[in-house]
Motif scaffolding. Structure first.
Motif, PDB file in Angstrom:
ATOM      1  N   UNK A 186       0.659  -1.023   0.139  1.00 56.31           N
ATOM      2  CA  UNK A 186       0.317  -0.110  -0.385  1.00 56.31           C
ATOM      3  C   UNK A 186       0.892   1.325  -0.080  1.00 56.31           C
ATOM      4  N   UNK A 187      -0.038   2.126  -0.962  1.00 55.16           N
ATOM      5  CA  UNK A 187       0.673   3.755  -0.311  1.00 55.16           C
ATOM      6  C   UNK A 187       0.606   4.055   1.020  1.00 55.16           C
ATOM      7  N   UNK A 188       1.226   5.248   0.772  1.00 51.18           N
ATOM      8  CA  UNK A 188       1.049   5.958   2.456  1.00 51.18           C
ATOM      9  C   UNK A 188       1.249   7.522   1.845  1.00 51.18           C
ATOM     10  N   UNK A 189       0.738   8.610   2.073  1.00 52.22           N
ATOM     11  CA  UNK A 189       0.730   9.804   2.685  1.00 52.22           C
ATOM     12  C   UNK A 189      -0.198  10.438   3.826  1.00 52.22           C
TER      13      UNK A 189
ATOM     14  N   UNK B 106      -5.126   0.168  -0.283  1.00 53.15           N
ATOM     15  CA  UNK B 106      -4.225  -1.443  -0.729  1.00 53.15           C
ATOM     16  C   UNK B 106      -5.452  -1.604  -1.304  1.00 53.15           C
ATOM     17  N   UNK B 107      -5.858  -0.987  -2.024  1.00 52.02           N
ATOM     18  CA  UNK B 107      -6.881  -1.347  -3.276  1.00 52.02           C
ATOM     19  C   UNK B 107      -8.376  -1.239  -3.482  1.00 52.02           C
TER      20      UNK B 107
ATOM     21  N   UNK C 292      -3.306   0.977   7.361  1.00 47.80           N
ATOM     22  CA  UNK C 292      -1.891   0.824   7.483  1.00 47.80           C
ATOM     23  C   UNK C 292      -2.167   1.020   8.728  1.00 47.80           C
ATOM     24  N   UNK C 293      -1.406   0.253   9.849  1.00 50.45           N
ATOM     25  CA  UNK C 293      -1.379   0.392  11.654  1.00 50.45           C
ATOM     26  C   UNK C 293      -0.820   2.028  11.626  1.00 50.45           C
ATOM     27  N   UNK C 294      -1.639   2.608  11.415  1.00 47.03           N
ATOM     28  CA  UNK C 294      -0.735   4.602  11.961  1.00 47.03           C
ATOM     29  C   UNK C 294      -0.545   4.420  13.853  1.00 47.03           C
TER      30      UNK C 294
ATOM     31  N   UNK D 256      -6.415   9.112   9.937  1.00 49.82           N
ATOM     32  CA  UNK D 256      -5.827   8.206   8.993  1.00 49.82           C
ATOM     33  C   UNK D 256      -7.029   7.769   8.496  1.00 49.82           C
ATOM     34  N   UNK D 257      -6.747   7.563   6.778  1.00 47.56           N
ATOM     35  CA  UNK D 257      -7.603   7.345   6.249  1.00 47.56           C
ATOM     36  C   UNK D 257      -7.498   6.388   5.107  1.00 47.56           C
TER      37      UNK D 257
END
Lengths: 212, 714
Positions: free
Chosen positions: B263-266, B290-291, B297-299, B316-317
């Motif tokens: 997955x990405x993260x911004x 992640x699709x 994501x474990x923020x 987190x979104x």
């Protein structure tokens, strides 16, 4: 520079399906040729492949003639892997980028996914299987193992063949030449550090003449 | 009960030695067999028809022409009329045929009617996500608002790390034969003991009906645990083709599209410090995809490693997009949160006019292991000559090539998984060690045999190792860097249990109780008395016609001190950036990692080299490019999905923290921690070189030049 950089073996540009392209070319029974092999084609024995469907051809692999039925569009890689059980060369990108299918044809290092099996007739095809015979092996093989130049191993056959071809052309390579000369192969596990050492060690071993 | 403890560090004969991997020659000579090489007699080929649309409803599927094609043995519809497709590459139908070429022809003859629906395939601009964005709620510690008010220095920045793919060289897939009521299954997997049951469940067979075989796997990196739709389909195609083995591996395009992504993260990050460099507050609003499922994501990991910052606010979104689903990717979450955290901390240090090395050390008390991080930061700094080579942000020297240094940190668990091992000692002296495990190329085979040779006092070539078959004792999947701890512990316990049985048989002849015997140097002897001994072979002959077969298990609740979890790492990078072309070149990367007791320093270093190189790929090149216009992945291949080549990696210096303190912790996994900090270290080195943050990875020419132009315009 690797001979793989020659224009004839470059994959078609983006947006173009290589498999579809080969399928189309197949109808003309190889008349279009495959670039790099054209010069050699003149000297090759006549080949009888017509139309769609499978036809028998004879390939010379590691010095031995082998008969195989292929379609005109069948790549040398697929002919070896799916019809001849010669599986050292791997199919990864399948379009001339990653080098996992590297073989040496007529002394030239080539991607076997970009060579049609019918165009490889009459050529001397060397594969990774030809580099060892029982306990006798080309020094590049133990050099890869000793220097941990591999992990999952799926790129390794191609890298070993590219290294063998590189050493044939560059028996006294510098570290910088190794880095430039093996740029046509990709590894995902990240084994390049070991591969650099392996190629230099094999060069030294070859110069010693122990495995001439 | 035997004393299972590892032998003391100084007296090990085989463990801890730089042993060359046992399968090295097999692999380097092309003889090693992967399941994509395996073609049992009568094998036919399967090919999948994939959706060209990212979001569509299937109106109709007409397979009649495909079924009529000569050589086709089975056609199956996976997504019948009415199915809603949620990503390009989704499976619509499958075909089995005598040759792969014919199967491809047949797939082209299948006519599918699609009702194309609107899609969303990009998440980098959160404002365009609309209802596809699913906020996870807010978590607050301390009083971040007050802390920002009181702070001497506040920095705000936006950081992004895009979706990348696993890009396994051996594609996902299998050869499978469903004949009668049993299934012979040759998958490319990280999960030999577990994947058979997974397939059996999908086929509604008893778990024991599926026999898994796998000698080697061509890369997994977290994406190859399950049997997947293609496993089920290949089995069903086989059944429909009279039980002929079906070989079906993904082509490269679907491999890059539907076989897993990271997955990405911004993130928009605001953080604060006191004038003296004390880090006081963190506030992040992050998002990712992640699709279609949105992904996780474990923020809560934020701010990474420095998580004990007294004041933090986390929002987190997850964004649901019409893309292939995420899978575990070497150290899930960690490389991304290391990147956004270490970039933001580095920018904060720059705003403080402080050397980031000093800043990271000063705040080490906010980490779980202040002493370990401090010593690793100092060691890495020494190896990269930080003191002499580091300069404040922006290389002020003349010329277009700018050079800089950067650092980043990582952490991981890596305790051993549940694993069972069986040791057989035969009357002829031969020894078998058996586990339903797998060697991903990490050196698992080699470390198991090192442990067995050490434990049984035999040379490595006296041990026959059997892995890669689910009829062997159950051993965990290789994920989470849990394999080495699990298999080394179960092997040790099993070996010593078997040895205890042998000692019971041999002891009377040597005139001592069994617990007074030891196995060393190919002999069974009275402890410390080589004169009172039997050769291994003579000792085993005493078994008569009985074979000893003893199990050993790594119990995760009680690993007996043989393995543990919790490791740290510091990576530093030295890069050069051409500010005219935007090309970033790696000069050097230094990696300092601890991993407890190191069984094989040579293959352990190989894991770190590999981890660093993957980090380089992610920092400089990797990005899955999803096209909002067509909904497809534009670079689902290997010429436009870039990986580093042999010339792109600079010099890599690996320092394994092998010390008595780490050794006494037992074995800990290394594969994942080795890759975590590299990407962030390179990004920080780039910022240090050019004087401006490139906010979004990869550090390709476009992103670097955009960042430089932004600075010039400002």
């Amino acid at each position: 520079m690797s001979s793989k950089k020659e224009p004839g073996v470059q994959a078609p540009k983006k947006g173009f399906s290589r498999r579809g392209f080969l399928h189309g070319v197949g109808i003309t029974s190889g008349a279009l040729g495959a670039g790099i092999l054209e010069q050699e084609a003149a000297a090759a024995p006549p080949v009888n492949v017509t139309g769609l469907g499978e036809a028998p051809v004879t390939l010379t692999i590691n010095g031995k003639p082998v008969k195989v039925n292929v379609e005109p569009r069948t790549t040398l890689l697929d002919a070896m892997r799916d019809r001849l059980e010669i599986t050292g060369a791997k199919r990864v990108c399948d379009r001339g980028t990653c080098g996992a299918c590297t073989v040496i044809i007529g002394g030239k290092v080539m991607y076997s996914c970009t060579v049609l099996a019918i165009d490889a007739q009459g050529k001397d095809i060397q594969t990774i299987e030809g580099l060892s015979n029982g306990n006798k092996m080309h020094p590049i093989i133990p050099a890869f193992a000793n220097n941990d130049g591999l992990q999952c191993g799926y790129c390794t056959s191609g890298f070993v063949m590219a290294s063998k071809g590189f050493l044939d052309r560059n028996p006294n390579p510098t570290y910088e030449q190794v880095k430039a000369g093996l740029g046509g192969n990709l590894c995902r596990c990240g084994t390049y550090v070991g591969i650099r050492k392996a190629v230099l060690e094999a060069a030294k071993e070859l110069k010693g003449g122990k495995n001439a | 009960m035997p004393n299972y403890n590892w032998p003391p560090m100084e007296s090990r004969r085989v463990m801890g030695k730089r042993v060359t991997r046992l399968d090295g020659i097999q692999k380097a000579s092309g003889k090693a067999k992967y399941n994509s090489d395996v073609r049992p007699a009568g094998t036919i080929h399967g090919v999948i028809l994939h959706s060209p649309h990212a979001h569509a409803r299937i109106k109709s599927v007409d397979t009649s022409a495909a079924e009529k094609l000569e050589g086709v043995t089975a056609v199956r519809v996976v997504a019948p009329a009415g199915t809603e497709i949620q990503w390009a590459g989704a499976e619509i139908a499958t075909v089995a045929a005598r040759t792969e070429e014919i199967a491809h022809d047949a797939v082209r003859l299948i006519k599918v009617g699609y009702e194309v629906l609107p899609h969303l395939v990009r998440e980098d601009d959160l404002s365009k996500a609309g209802s596809r964005a699913k906020p996870a709620g807010e978590a607050v510690t301390g009083d971040p608002d007050a802390a920002f008010k009181q702070a001497d220095v506040v920095h705000e920045g936006v950081y992004g790390i895009p979706v990348i793919t696993h890009c396994c060289l051996e594609p996902h897939g299998q050869t499978v034969a469903w004949n009668g009521d049993t299934v012979e299954y040759f998958p490319s997997t990280q999960n030999v003991s577990g994947i058979g049951g997974d397939l059996a469940k999908g086929l509604q067979l008893a778990a024991g009906k599926v026999h898994v075989h796998m000698d080697n796997v061509g890369g997994g990196f977290g994406s190859k645990f399950a049997s997947d739709l293609w496993g089920l389909e290949a089995a069903k195609l086989s059944k429909a083709s009279g039980g002929k083995p079906v070989k079906m591996y993904l082509d490269r395009n679907p491999e890059q599209t539907i076989a897993g992504v990271r997955p990405s993260v911004y993130a928009k990050i605001k953080l604060a410090a006191k004038k003296d460099g004390t880090f006081t507050a963190w506030d992040s609003t992050s998002w990712m995809t992640g699709g279609f499922a949105g992904g996780g994501l474990n923020a809560d990991l934020l701010p990474y490693v420095y998580r004990q910052v007294p004041n933090r606010r986390i929002n987190h979104t997850a964004v649901s997009t019409n893309n292939g689903a995420q899978r575990a990717w070497r150290a899930p979450n960690h490389p991304q949160v290391s990147y956004i955290t270490c970039s933001a901390l580095d920018d904060l240090a720059a705003k403080l006019n402080m050397d980031p090395l000093e800043f990271f050390i000063k705040n080490a008390n906010l980490t779980a292991k202040p002493d370990v991080y401090t010593s690793q930061l100092k060691k890495a700094a020494e190896l990269i000559d930080w003191k002499n080579q580091w300069h404040p942000r922006g290389d002020k020297r003349a010329g277009v090539i700018k050079r800089g240094l950067g650092l980043a940190v990582g952490m991981w668990g890596g305790a051993g998984h549940a694993s069972q091992c069986r040791t057989n000692i035969h009357p002829d002296g031969t020894v078998e060690v058996e586990l339903g495990s797998q060697d991903l190329g990490t050196g698992t085979r080699t470390v198991i045999v090192q442990v067995a040779a050490e434990s049984l006092g035999l040379p490595m070539n006296a041990i026959t190792l059997k892995i890669g078959d689910n009829s062997l004792p159950v051993s965990g999947a290789s994920g989470g860097s849990t394999t080495v701890g699990g298999v080394s512990s179960s092997t040790r316990i099993s070996n010593l249990n078997a040895l205890e049985k042998l000692f019971e048989v041999v002891a009377p002849g040597l005139g001592v109780p069994p617990d007074q015997l030891e196995a060393v140097d190919g002999k069974v002897q009275v402890k410390g008395t080589p004169a009172k001994s039997l050769t291994w072979k003579a000792a085993c002959q005493k078994l008569g016609v009985r074979t000893i077969s003893e199990m050993g298990a790594n119990d995760q609740r009680n690993p007996r001190g043989l393995n543990t979890g919790g490791v740290s790492g510091v990576h530093m990078a030295d890069v050069s950036v051409d500010i005219e072309t935007g090309v970033v070149k790696i000069n050097k990367v230094v990696a300092v990692n601890d991993c407890g007791l190191v069984i094989n320093p040579k293959t352990a270093e190989g894991q770190v080299y590999g981890g660093v190189i993957m980090g380089i790929c992610s920092a400089l090149m990797e990005e899955r490019v999803a096209d909002e216009g067509t909904g497809r992945v534009l670079n689902a291949d290997m010429e436009f999905y870039k990986l580093a080549g042999i010339a792109d990696i600079g010099e890599i210096v690996v320092h394994m923290d092998i010390t008595p303190e780490h050794d006494k912790r037992g074995v800990v996994g290394l594969g994942e921690p080795a890759t975590i900090p590299t990407t962030a270290a390179i990004a920080n080195a780039c910022a240090n070189a050019i004087g401006v943050r490139v906010p979004t990875l990869p550090l390709n020419a476009k992103n670097v030049l955009n960042a430089l132009n932004g600075r010039r315009l400002a």
